[in-house]
Motif scaffolding. Structure first.
Motif, PDB file in Angstrom:
ATOM      1  N   SER A  98       0.796  -1.229   0.000  1.00 28.91           N
ATOM      2  CA  SER A  98       0.000   0.000   0.000  1.00 28.91           C
ATOM      3  C   SER A  98       0.828   1.279   0.000  1.00 28.91           C
ATOM      4  CB  SER A  98      -0.911   0.019   1.240  1.00 28.91           C
ATOM      5  OG  SER A  98      -0.137  -0.115   2.432  1.00 28.91           O
ATOM      6  N   ASP A  99       2.145   1.181   0.254  1.00 29.66           N
ATOM      7  CA  ASP A  99       2.957   2.384   0.439  1.00 29.66           C
ATOM      8  C   ASP A  99       3.729   2.817  -0.795  1.00 29.66           C
ATOM      9  OD1 ASP A  99       2.213   2.737   3.144  1.00 29.66           O
ATOM     10  OD2 ASP A  99       3.592   1.134   3.715  1.00 29.66           O
ATOM     11  N   THR A 155       4.900   1.355  -5.094  1.00 25.60           N
ATOM     12  CA  THR A 155       4.936   0.339  -6.139  1.00 25.60           C
ATOM     13  C   THR A 155       6.364   0.205  -6.643  1.00 25.60           C
ATOM     14  OG1 THR A 155       2.671   0.782  -6.870  1.00 25.60           O
ATOM     15  CG2 THR A 155       4.150  -0.243  -8.465  1.00 25.60           C
ATOM     16  N   SER A 180       5.504  -2.660   0.329  1.00 29.71           N
ATOM     17  CA  SER A 180       5.771  -2.446  -1.092  1.00 29.71           C
ATOM     18  C   SER A 180       4.943  -3.394  -1.944  1.00 29.71           C
ATOM     19  CB  SER A 180       7.252  -2.677  -1.395  1.00 29.71           C
ATOM     20  OG  SER A 180       8.079  -1.920  -0.534  1.00 29.71           O
ATOM     21  N   GLU A 181       4.391  -2.873  -3.003  1.00 31.73           N
ATOM     22  CA  GLU A 181       3.724  -3.721  -3.992  1.00 31.73           C
ATOM     23  C   GLU A 181       4.712  -3.991  -5.117  1.00 31.73           C
ATOM     24  OE1 GLU A 181      -0.406  -3.909  -4.400  1.00 31.73           O
ATOM     25  OE2 GLU A 181      -0.333  -3.113  -6.462  1.00 31.73           O
ATOM     26  N   SER A 219      -1.705  -0.051  -9.862  1.00 30.59           N
ATOM     27  CA  SER A 219      -0.878  -0.113  -8.663  1.00 30.59           C
ATOM     28  C   SER A 219      -0.445   1.281  -8.219  1.00 30.59           C
ATOM     29  CB  SER A 219       0.345  -1.000  -8.919  1.00 30.59           C
ATOM     30  OG  SER A 219       1.138  -1.118  -7.762  1.00 30.59           O
ATOM     31  N   LYS A 246      -3.068   3.132  -6.490  1.00 30.24           N
ATOM     32  CA  LYS A 246      -3.274   2.556  -5.159  1.00 30.24           C
ATOM     33  C   LYS A 246      -2.242   3.054  -4.151  1.00 30.24           C
ATOM     34  CE  LYS A 246      -2.961  -2.047  -2.995  1.00 30.24           C
ATOM     35  NZ  LYS A 246      -2.743  -3.484  -3.292  1.00 30.24           N
ATOM     36  N   THR A 247      -0.969   3.109  -4.555  1.00 27.53           N
ATOM     37  CA  THR A 247       0.105   3.389  -3.592  1.00 27.53           C
ATOM     38  C   THR A 247       0.585   4.844  -3.600  1.00 27.53           C
ATOM     39  OG1 THR A 247       1.923   2.863  -5.127  1.00 27.53           O
ATOM     40  CG2 THR A 247       0.930   1.012  -3.910  1.00 27.53           C
TER      41      THR A 247
END
Length: 345
Positions: free
Chosen positions: A219-220, A222, A247-248, A266, A269-270
């Motif tokens: 979530s923080d 990519t 981390s994604e 992504s 999202k992040t």
């Protein structure tokens, strides 16, 4: 021609267990499946027969399928690649192996000016279903002319598809997908991954070309990575998670075409993006992804500048310490991700 060897029976005590193969074994299995199922498939390359290839990937295939299907070519990349392109134009489905991806520089005429363009120049009346396998990357002490990551070269060329499998499962699935494609496909196989093991499904399956994979949810920030950098990014992500930074990890898998939607989703999202690749940073795949995000609506979701990590502006050194320093490692990815997550870039 020798008959294919039978597949050994699975011992009773391993029934139902995950099926584990090395990356090299997965590539070999894909080629064996293709050779068994399609008489149009042939293998070509320098020392791929009795010797088994520079990295032993073709190993026993000449014994199983004979020299008419597994053909050693002379020490001429231009000539061998030209024969493969010509064979594809006449109805065969060649897989041509370069000993090192660096040597493809000698065959750029056939790959870039012929294979990539003939379908367009002939108005779609012909296709060139050839697959070029290219062992790539640093880490083996092979020095400047045997250690490059040249995917951005080929990704620049319309008419080519370019993929970088990071797992044994994808190494098999992307090769089988490449063989089903009517256009030329360049597959970069990182040399350090050949011994890596992982679960690989049995039988025939394909991994879609042009589709990225989210290897880790976060979530923080990519991290978009390719090839061996996926594994280094995952290693870094575990250390970051210990400090509450999630981390994604997006495995690019395909350089051309790039999966825009997975990356953009992504980033939305992040709110932070880092792109990591082994090829030289300037003019690399990371620049293309950065520009794509900047030109999209995802740009409005960014809370920090896009960060790129890539290879040094230098030929790959022979010295092992310098070689390691010349390309991103897990610790450098971790340090850069911390700066990005903290707003220090």
């Amino acid at each position: 021609m020798n008959a294919p060897q039978a597949t050994p029976a699975v011992p009773a005590d391993t029934a139902g267990a995950p099926r584990i193969l090395s990356y090299a074994e997965a590539v070999r299995e894909a080629m064996a499946i293709a050779l068994e199922s399609d008489p149009a498939v042939v293998l070509m390359g320098e020392d791929i027969g009795v010797y088994g290839g520079a990295f032993q990937v073709t190993l026993d295939l000449v014994d199983r399928f004979g020299p008419e299907r597994v053909m050693d070519t002379p020490i001429s990349e231009l000539g061998g690649a030209g024969v493969a392109v010509g064979a594809a134009l006449t109805g065969l489905k060649p897989i041509f192996e370069f000993q090192f991806s660096d040597f493809a520089a000698l065959a750029m005429e056939q790959i870039v000016n012929q294979a990539a363009k003939l379908r367009y120049m002939l108005g779609g009346e012909a296709s060139v279903p050839v697959v070029f396998r290219m062992p790539a990357g640093s880490g083996t002490g092979a020095a400047a002319q045997h250690s490059q990551s040249l995917e951005a070269w080929f990704g620049h060329v319309p008419g080519l598809k370019v993929v970088q499998p990071s797992t044994p499962e994808d190494a098999k699935g992307l090769l089988l997908a490449a063989l089903a494609d009517p256009d030329p496909v360049v597959i970069f196989e990182h040399k350090l991954l050949y011994k890596m093991k992982g679960e690989v499904p049995e039988g025939h399956y394909t991994t879609p070309i042009g589709k990225a994979a989210v290897r880790r949810e976060g979530s923080d920030l990519t991290i978009v990575a390719s090839s061996i950098m996926v594994h280094r990014a995952l290693e870094a992500a575990e250390k970051l998670a210990a400090d509450g930074i999630e981390s994604e990890i997006v495995d690019l898998r395909s350089v051309r075409p790039i999966d825009h939607e997975t990356i953009l989703a992504s980033v939305r999202k992040t709110g932070r993006l880092m792109v990591v690749h082994e090829g030289v940073k300037s003019y690399g795949v990371g620049a293309e992804i950065s520009a794509m995000v900047s030109e999209s609506d995802a740009f409005d979701f960014l809370d920090a500048p896009i960060l790129r990590l890539g290879g040094a502006e230098s030929p790959v050194p022979y010295n092992p310490d310098l070689e390691r320093a010349a390309v991103p490692q897990a610790d450098t990815i971790e340090a850069a991700a911390r700066r990005l997550a903290r707003g220090e870039v």
